[in-house]
Scaffold this motif. Structure first.
Motif, mmCIF file in Angstrom:
data_model
loop_
_atom_site.group_PDB
_atom_site.id
_atom_site.type_symbol
_atom_site.label_atom_id
_atom_site.label_comp_id
_atom_site.label_asym_id
_atom_site.label_seq_id
_atom_site.Cartn_x
_atom_site.Cartn_y
_atom_site.Cartn_z
ATOM 1 N N ALA A 103 45.062 50.599 18.948
ATOM 2 C CA ALA A 103 45.484 52.141 18.811
ATOM 3 C C ALA A 103 44.081 52.771 17.086
ATOM 4 C CB ALA A 103 47.298 51.336 18.263
ATOM 5 N N SER A 104 44.216 51.876 16.773
ATOM 6 C CA SER A 104 42.986 52.469 15.550
ATOM 7 C C SER A 104 42.304 53.175 16.207
ATOM 8 C CB SER A 104 43.109 51.186 14.265
ATOM 9 O OG SER A 104 42.139 50.659 14.825
ATOM 10 N N ILE A 105 41.441 53.053 17.378
ATOM 11 C CA ILE A 105 40.394 53.151 18.256
ATOM 12 C C ILE A 105 40.144 54.374 18.852
ATOM 13 C CG2 ILE A 105 38.366 52.243 19.316
ATOM 14 C CD1 ILE A 105 38.565 49.890 17.960
ATOM 15 N N VAL A 106 41.391 54.058 20.281
ATOM 16 C CA VAL A 106 41.816 54.649 21.217
ATOM 17 C C VAL A 106 43.621 54.959 21.173
ATOM 18 C CG1 VAL A 106 42.042 54.688 23.795
ATOM 19 C CG2 VAL A 106 40.630 52.772 22.739
ATOM 20 N N PRO A 107 43.370 56.788 20.167
ATOM 21 C CA PRO A 107 44.720 57.288 19.986
ATOM 22 C C PRO A 107 45.264 57.906 21.368
ATOM 23 C CG PRO A 107 43.135 58.721 19.656
ATOM 24 C CD PRO A 107 41.979 57.670 19.980
ATOM 25 N N ASN A 108 44.872 57.969 22.332
ATOM 26 C CA ASN A 108 45.753 58.318 24.051
ATOM 27 C C ASN A 108 46.301 56.947 24.617
ATOM 28 O OD1 ASN A 108 45.428 58.288 27.243
ATOM 29 N ND2 ASN A 108 45.038 60.212 26.076
ATOM 30 N N PHE A 109 47.127 57.045 24.700
ATOM 31 C CA PHE A 109 48.342 56.369 25.422
ATOM 32 C C PHE A 109 47.949 55.542 26.533
ATOM 33 C CE2 PHE A 109 52.169 59.276 23.899
ATOM 34 C CZ PHE A 109 51.701 58.614 22.145
ATOM 35 N N LEU A 110 47.827 56.987 27.883
ATOM 36 C CA LEU A 110 47.238 55.779 28.489
ATOM 37 C C LEU A 110 45.954 55.040 28.834
ATOM 38 C CD1 LEU A 110 47.884 56.065 31.551
ATOM 39 C CD2 LEU A 110 46.378 57.789 31.706
ATOM 40 N N MET A 111 44.889 55.579 27.639
ATOM 41 C CA MET A 111 43.653 55.360 27.676
ATOM 42 C C MET A 111 43.541 53.193 27.123
ATOM 43 S SD MET A 111 41.284 56.775 29.272
ATOM 44 C CE MET A 111 40.131 55.503 28.903
ATOM 45 N N GLY A 112 44.748 53.677 25.443
ATOM 46 C CA GLY A 112 45.296 52.732 24.868
ATOM 47 C C GLY A 112 45.220 51.304 25.763
ATOM 48 N N ILE A 113 46.727 51.807 26.469
ATOM 49 C CA ILE A 113 47.196 50.994 27.660
ATOM 50 C C ILE A 113 46.569 50.303 28.811
ATOM 51 C CG2 ILE A 113 48.926 50.349 28.941
ATOM 52 C CD1 ILE A 113 50.326 52.295 27.897
#
Length: 234
Positions: free
Chosen positions: A151-161
């Motif tokens: 979450a600290s690197i990828v702030p986008n919901f979909l891309m993070g999941i």
């Protein structure tokens, strides 16, 4: 109460609700496992069933912890803003975030864990169940930590999941269950992934806790006379 504290509390409420919903889902899955693997017994065929059950629990049940990722993203937005204002440090946020999740993860590990453990007839003894629940608890904390880092690197919901699911999928493949450690390709899969993947340690802990000292009827056993004792050393 300051405006900053109100924001932090408001951002934590959705996460608690997510964990509460997750508890009901975990309970449902635990009853599903208990239905499929009810009373495994001590037959020779129960060895494979026990292994499959433990693998599913350590891999797929902990995998569901990525569901809290959207709340991590929202918390990170508040943290970055308040960090720039000098309200608290990074260490404070990490420690507080971890400890705030621990009671919910502990409940999720104990209640569904007890349902899946006792109804399926895994190894008797409270100390064995305590070890079982502790491994699940530690695995879920680790998954949440991984998702917080993402979450600290990828702030986008979909891309993070997607990223979190991909990382866990790679760890599960290299954990030593789907392919034995000696059969894993040495570049990347054996070194370093096999030793980095938390599934390796979860599998070993759960299998040793379950199989060490258990006795099973062999295929030729009639009336339960010959027995096979699982090796204590792993």
């Amino acid at each position: 109460m300051s405006c900053s504290n109100e924001k932090i509390i408001c951002e934590h409420v959705p996460r608690h609700r997510i964990l509460q919903v997750a508890l009901f889902i975990y309970v449902g899955l635990a009853f599903g496992l208990a239905t499929i693997y009810y009373d495994l017994g001590s037959s020779y065929g129960s060895i494979q069933a026990r292994g499959s059950l433990l693998m599913f629990i350590s891999t797929f049940l902990t995998f569901m912890a990525i569901g809290g990722f959207p709340s991590f993203v929202e918390e990170m937005k508040v943290f970055v803003r308040e960090r720039l204002n000098g309200h608290y440090e990074t260490t404070t946020f990490i420690v507080a975030n971890t400890f705030s999740s621990m009671p919910f993860l502990l409940v999720i590990s104990l209640i569904p864990g007890a349902i899946a453990y006792y109804l399926t007839g895994l190894q008797k003894g409270f100390e064995h169940f305590l070890c079982f629940a502790s491994i699940i608890f530690a695995s879920m904390i680790l998954v949440e930590s991984v998702m917080m880092a993402i979450a600290s690197i990828v702030p986008n919901f979909l891309m993070g999941i997607i990223a979190g699911a991909g990382i866990q999928g790679l760890m599960a493949l290299g954990g030593g269950f789907f392919r034995l450690p000696n059969d894993l390709p040495k570049p990347f899969w054996k070194y370093p992934l096999y030793y980095i993947a938390f599934h390796k340690y979860a599998y070993q802990g759960l299998f040793k806790n379950e199989f060490a000292g258990l006795k099973f009827q062999s295929n030729q056993a009639a009336g339960g006379i010959p027995h096979m004792t699982m090796v204590k050393k792993f």
